[in-house]
Design an enzyme around this catalytic site. Sequence first.
Site, short mmCIF file in Angstrom:
data_model
loop_
_atom_site.label_atom_id
_atom_site.label_comp_id
_atom_site.label_asym_id
_atom_site.label_seq_id
_atom_site.Cartn_x
_atom_site.Cartn_y
_atom_site.Cartn_z
N ASN A 1 69.31 28.21 15.89
CA ASN A 1 69.48 28.56 17.31
C ASN A 1 70.30 27.55 18.09
O ASN A 1 70.26 27.54 19.30
CB ASN A 1 68.13 28.78 18.01
CG ASN A 1 67.31 29.85 17.35
OD1 ASN A 1 67.86 30.84 16.88
ND2 ASN A 1 66.02 29.68 17.29
N CYS A 2 71.02 26.67 17.43
CA CYS A 2 71.94 25.75 18.10
C CYS A 2 73.36 26.17 17.73
O CYS A 2 73.68 26.29 16.55
CB CYS A 2 71.72 24.30 17.68
SG CYS A 2 70.32 23.53 18.48
N LEU A 3 74.16 26.41 18.72
CA LEU A 3 75.56 26.82 18.46
C LEU A 3 76.42 25.66 18.07
O LEU A 3 76.23 24.57 18.40
CB LEU A 3 76.14 27.51 19.70
CG LEU A 3 75.36 28.74 20.16
CD1 LEU A 3 75.94 29.26 21.46
CD2 LEU A 3 75.38 29.83 19.11
#
Length: 117
Positions: A115-117
């Site tokens: 969930n971290c771009l």
Amino acid sequence: MATTEIYRYLSLPSKEIPLDPEGYLVNRADWDQEVAEALALEEGIPLGDEHWEIIKVLRDFYARFEQAPAMRPLVKAVSRALGEEKGRSIHLMRLFPGSPPKVAARIAGLPKPTNCL
């Protein structure tokens, strides 16, 4: 099992450490204090005691849940382990500018948080 693409190597006096295209370790077993310090220097971060506290919390979190935490779980884990003052987002941003979960996970030798771009 998928293999991770090696993009470049982190050159240390005693060894060459393969990194993926985003700068994370290809082999988590390659991580040690020397590797952490070299990765931190690439980020422009000289590691101090407060950084090592967060790195320890991250590595403990990974050992328990088999994933690196995104921001909200990171804040919660740091708050539990080190107290609310150190578990604030602003404190983590000061120590690991940009994206604390991504930067700290990279330095801690962990995979990129989900969930971290």
